[in-house]
Design a protein around this motif. Structure first.
Motif, PDB file in Angstrom:
ATOM      1  N   CYS A  71       2.081  55.822  47.994  1.00  0.00           N
ATOM      2  CA  CYS A  71       1.205  54.938  47.222  1.00  0.00           C
ATOM      3  C   CYS A  71      -0.162  54.834  47.891  1.00  0.00           C
ATOM      4  O   CYS A  71      -0.274  54.875  49.111  1.00  0.00           O
ATOM      5  CB  CYS A  71       1.841  53.562  47.078  1.00  0.00           C
ATOM      6  N   ILE A  72      -1.188  54.658  47.058  1.00  0.00           N
ATOM      7  CA  ILE A  72      -2.567  54.634  47.525  1.00  0.00           C
ATOM      8  C   ILE A  72      -2.969  53.222  47.906  1.00  0.00           C
ATOM      9  O   ILE A  72      -2.649  52.271  47.215  1.00  0.00           O
ATOM     10  CB  ILE A  72      -3.506  55.151  46.427  1.00  0.00           C
ATOM     11  N   GLY A  73      -3.676  53.092  49.020  1.00  0.00           N
ATOM     12  CA  GLY A  73      -4.214  51.796  49.404  1.00  0.00           C
ATOM     13  C   GLY A  73      -4.283  51.643  50.903  1.00  0.00           C
ATOM     14  O   GLY A  73      -3.552  52.301  51.653  1.00  0.00           O
ATOM     15  N   GLY A  74      -5.179  50.759  51.354  1.00  0.00           N
ATOM     16  CA  GLY A  74      -5.344  50.550  52.787  1.00  0.00           C
ATOM     17  C   GLY A  74      -4.097  49.992  53.440  1.00  0.00           C
ATOM     18  O   GLY A  74      -3.671  50.458  54.507  1.00  0.00           O
ATOM     19  N   ILE A  75      -3.482  48.969  52.819  1.00  0.00           N
ATOM     20  CA  ILE A  75      -2.272  48.384  53.382  1.00  0.00           C
ATOM     21  C   ILE A  75      -1.155  49.412  53.425  1.00  0.00           C
ATOM     22  O   ILE A  75      -0.399  49.498  54.406  1.00  0.00           O
ATOM     23  CB  ILE A  75      -1.849  47.142  52.570  1.00  0.00           C
ATOM     24  N   GLU A  76      -1.048  50.206  52.378  1.00  0.00           N
ATOM     25  CA  GLU A  76       0.000  51.238  52.339  1.00  0.00           C
ATOM     26  C   GLU A  76      -0.208  52.276  53.442  1.00  0.00           C
ATOM     27  O   GLU A  76       0.753  52.717  54.085  1.00  0.00           O
ATOM     28  CB  GLU A  76       0.005  51.910  50.966  1.00  0.00           C
ATOM     29  N   THR A  77      -1.459  52.654  53.696  1.00  0.00           N
ATOM     30  CA  THR A  77      -1.758  53.590  54.780  1.00  0.00           C
ATOM     31  C   THR A  77      -1.376  52.999  56.131  1.00  0.00           C
ATOM     32  O   THR A  77      -0.774  53.669  56.980  1.00  0.00           O
ATOM     33  CB  THR A  77      -3.260  53.945  54.777  1.00  0.00           C
ATOM     34  N   ILE A  78      -1.720  51.734  56.328  1.00  0.00           N
ATOM     35  CA  ILE A  78      -1.396  51.059  57.589  1.00  0.00           C
ATOM     36  C   ILE A  78       0.106  51.028  57.813  1.00  0.00           C
ATOM     37  O   ILE A  78       0.600  51.360  58.900  1.00  0.00           O
ATOM     38  CB  ILE A  78      -1.980  49.632  57.576  1.00  0.00           C
ATOM     39  N   CYS A  79       0.856  50.641  56.789  1.00  0.00           N
ATOM     40  CA  CYS A  79       2.317  50.549  56.921  1.00  0.00           C
ATOM     41  C   CYS A  79       2.943  51.916  57.160  1.00  0.00           C
ATOM     42  O   CYS A  79       3.912  52.038  57.922  1.00  0.00           O
ATOM     43  CB  CYS A  79       2.914  49.902  55.673  1.00  0.00           C
ATOM     44  N   ARG A  80       2.395  52.930  56.511  1.00  0.00           N
ATOM     45  CA  ARG A  80       2.924  54.290  56.695  1.00  0.00           C
ATOM     46  C   ARG A  80       2.766  54.756  58.134  1.00  0.00           C
ATOM     47  O   ARG A  80       3.623  55.472  58.673  1.00  0.00           O
ATOM     48  CB  ARG A  80       2.183  55.241  55.742  1.00  0.00           C
ATOM     49  N   GLU A  81       1.683  54.350  58.788  1.00  0.00           N
ATOM     50  CA  GLU A  81       1.435  54.774  60.161  1.00  0.00           C
ATOM     51  C   GLU A  81       2.104  53.850  61.182  1.00  0.00           C
ATOM     52  O   GLU A  81       2.644  54.303  62.197  1.00  0.00           O
ATOM     53  CB  GLU A  81      -0.074  54.806  60.430  1.00  0.00           C
ATOM     54  N   LEU A  82       2.060  52.544  60.911  1.00  0.00           N
ATOM     55  CA  LEU A  82       2.438  51.555  61.915  1.00  0.00           C
ATOM     56  C   LEU A  82       3.939  51.459  62.169  1.00  0.00           C
ATOM     57  O   LEU A  82       4.394  51.566  63.315  1.00  0.00           O
ATOM     58  CB  LEU A  82       1.899  50.180  61.486  1.00  0.00           C
ATOM     59  N   TYR A  83       4.727  51.247  61.124  1.00  0.00           N
ATOM     60  CA  TYR A  83       6.131  50.892  61.343  1.00  0.00           C
ATOM     61  C   TYR A  83       6.987  52.023  61.898  1.00  0.00           C
ATOM     62  O   TYR A  83       7.860  51.772  62.735  1.00  0.00           O
ATOM     63  CB  TYR A  83       6.720  50.300  60.067  1.00  0.00           C
ATOM     64  N   PRO A  84       6.777  53.290  61.498  1.00  0.00           N
ATOM     65  CA  PRO A  84       7.537  54.355  62.173  1.00  0.00           C
ATOM     66  C   PRO A  84       7.270  54.418  63.675  1.00  0.00           C
ATOM     67  O   PRO A  84       8.179  54.712  64.463  1.00  0.00           O
ATOM     68  CB  PRO A  84       7.054  55.632  61.462  1.00  0.00           C
ATOM     69  N   LEU A  85       6.038  54.112  64.089  1.00  0.00           N
ATOM     70  CA  LEU A  85       5.730  54.109  65.520  1.00  0.00           C
ATOM     71  C   LEU A  85       6.405  52.939  66.225  1.00  0.00           C
ATOM     72  O   LEU A  85       6.865  53.073  67.372  1.00  0.00           O
ATOM     73  CB  LEU A  85       4.220  54.063  65.743  1.00  0.00           C
ATOM     74  N   ILE A  86       6.482  51.786  65.565  1.00  0.00           N
ATOM     75  CA  ILE A  86       7.211  50.649  66.136  1.00  0.00           C
ATOM     76  C   ILE A  86       8.669  51.018  66.325  1.00  0.00           C
ATOM     77  O   ILE A  86       9.283  50.726  67.359  1.00  0.00           O
ATOM     78  CB  ILE A  86       7.069  49.410  65.230  1.00  0.00           C
ATOM     79  N   TYR A  87       9.238  51.697  65.346  1.00  0.00           N
ATOM     80  CA  TYR A  87      10.636  52.150  65.430  1.00  0.00           C
ATOM     81  C   TYR A  87      10.823  53.139  66.583  1.00  0.00           C
ATOM     82  O   TYR A  87      11.821  53.098  67.307  1.00  0.00           O
ATOM     83  CB  TYR A  87      11.049  52.785  64.106  1.00  0.00           C
ATOM     84  N   GLN A  88       9.846  54.022  66.770  1.00  0.00           N
ATOM     85  CA  GLN A  88       9.938  54.992  67.865  1.00  0.00           C
ATOM     86  C   GLN A  88       9.847  54.311  69.229  1.00  0.00           C
ATOM     87  O   GLN A  88      10.494  54.747  70.187  1.00  0.00           O
ATOM     88  CB  GLN A  88       8.827  56.038  67.742  1.00  0.00           C
TER      89      GLN A  88
END
Length: 369
Positions: A15-32
């Protein structure tokens, strides 16, 4: 396992959007960083699957009303009830002051609650009086009831501290990153070939097709400048077919290209091979586009608004908001390298998604304790 629910997102990853971009990058790294975090994003508009996993992050689709202006609002309320009944998280992370309106309800349900304040959304022209009032109230309620309020820029925190002088200790700044992976994309010109573009022969603008982004002013400045050697390429999409999108589409030409949305390596290649990035936006919470352009070592021209000032750009990189004539003069220069800042690019490259994720983990851990 520490359960975390994320609410206020249309969907991840496409999905397109700033928040969506942030979530796509942020949470997988938190999981890692630690698999102790069990993260579920309660999305409202994504692919056909009702539930799936993306890079270790669970995505659960909660159907939302498609009423304009109410979709996110109602979805947040329903998602919080779903979280309480079925997921039982320790922590809820609400993205935006619209979902932040329900921070009181999240606390009432027993959740530790974080609200990330991304932007003063009530300033967007699309909102009427009722919408603006609810969003302003969401901002106030977030400041009162959330356990923590994350501001994505220093200017946003300064604004909140001046506007609401109470409970300042709740507010923290975690600036967004924006560093796409630019390794090994310099020679990948496939995406440019598809758009019939030549490297370093186009001016780039990136963002959602929203009136506050002021792409109409950029096109007007480009046409006024009568530039012969560079095309203007606008990358991004919109939500639905709004009057503003229809207005922009009428401005398309051989030299003014609406390219649509791109992700990952294709987007990195488009950045890397641009001659200049221009962001004429009238308002930002924090500008991912400028962060990405600086990470790609691009010259940049930006409107003179406080969030843009935080990047440490020299004075020649700015033009007054809405000043089409000034922008036309600036894009008419012979060499765009005068708008490149080594210092700003180096500063931005230190602000990675990895460091952003580490700051979130530290905050999450403190709250759970």
């Amino acid at each position: 396992m520490i359960k975390v629910c994320v609410i206020g997102v249309r969907g991840v990853p496409l999905c397109i959007g700033g928040i969506e971009t942030i979530c796509r990058e942020l949470y997988p790294l938190i999981y890692q960083l630690s698999t102790d975090w069990d993260i579920t994003i309660l999305a409202r508009n994504t692919v056909s699957e009702k539930s799936y996993t993306y890079k270790g992050i669970k995505i659960k689709v909660i159907p939302a009303l498609t009423l304009p202006g109410l979709e996110n609002f109602v979805h947040t309320f329903v998602s919080l009830i779903y979280a309480r009944l079925f997921l039982h998280p320790k922590l809820v992370h609400l993205h935006g002051i619209g979902p932040g309106f329900f921070s009181w309800f999240a606390r009432l349900l027993g959740f530790k609650t974080i609200v990330t304040h991304h932007a003063q959304d009530y300033l967007r022209p699309k909102w009427g009086f009722a919408g603006r009032s609810i969003l302003r109230l969401g901002e106030i309620i977030s400041c009162i009831f959330a356990n923590k309020v994350i501001c994505v820029s220093e200017s946003l925190q300064i604004y909140l501290d001046q506007q609401y002088r109470f409970l300042r200790s709740k507010r923290v700044v975690i600036r967004n990153a924006g560093s796409l992976n630019f390794d090994a994309v310099q020679s990948d010109l496939t995406v440019l070939e598809r758009m019939e573009l030549e490297p370093k022969k186009y001016i780039l603008a990136v963002g959602r097709l929203d009136e506050t982004k002021a792409f109409h002013e950029l096109i007007e400045a480009y046409n006024l400048a009568q530039i012969q050697n560079y095309k203007l390429v606008i990358v991004g999409g919109g939500h639905g077919t709004t009057a503003y999108i229809r207005k922009l589409e009428k401005l398309s030409s051989d030299n003014v290209v609406f390219a649509g949305s791109f992700f990952d390596d294709d987007l990195a290649a488009i950045y890397r091979n641009a001659a200049l990035l221009v962001n004429p936006s009238h308002m930002e919470g924090y500008c991912l586009v400028v962060a990405e352009a600086l990470s790609a070592n691009l010259p940049v021209l930006v409107s003179d608004i406080p969030p843009h000032r935080e990047f440490g750009l020299p004075g020649e990189c700015f033009f007054n908001v809405g000043d089409v004539a000034a922008l036309a003069r600036k894009i008419s220069v012979e060499d765009y390298e005068i708008y490149y800042s080594v210092e700003a690019s180096k500063k931005q490259m230190l602000n990675t998604w990895q460091s952003n994720a580490e700051k979130h983990v530290q905050l999450f851990t403190e709250m759970i304790r």
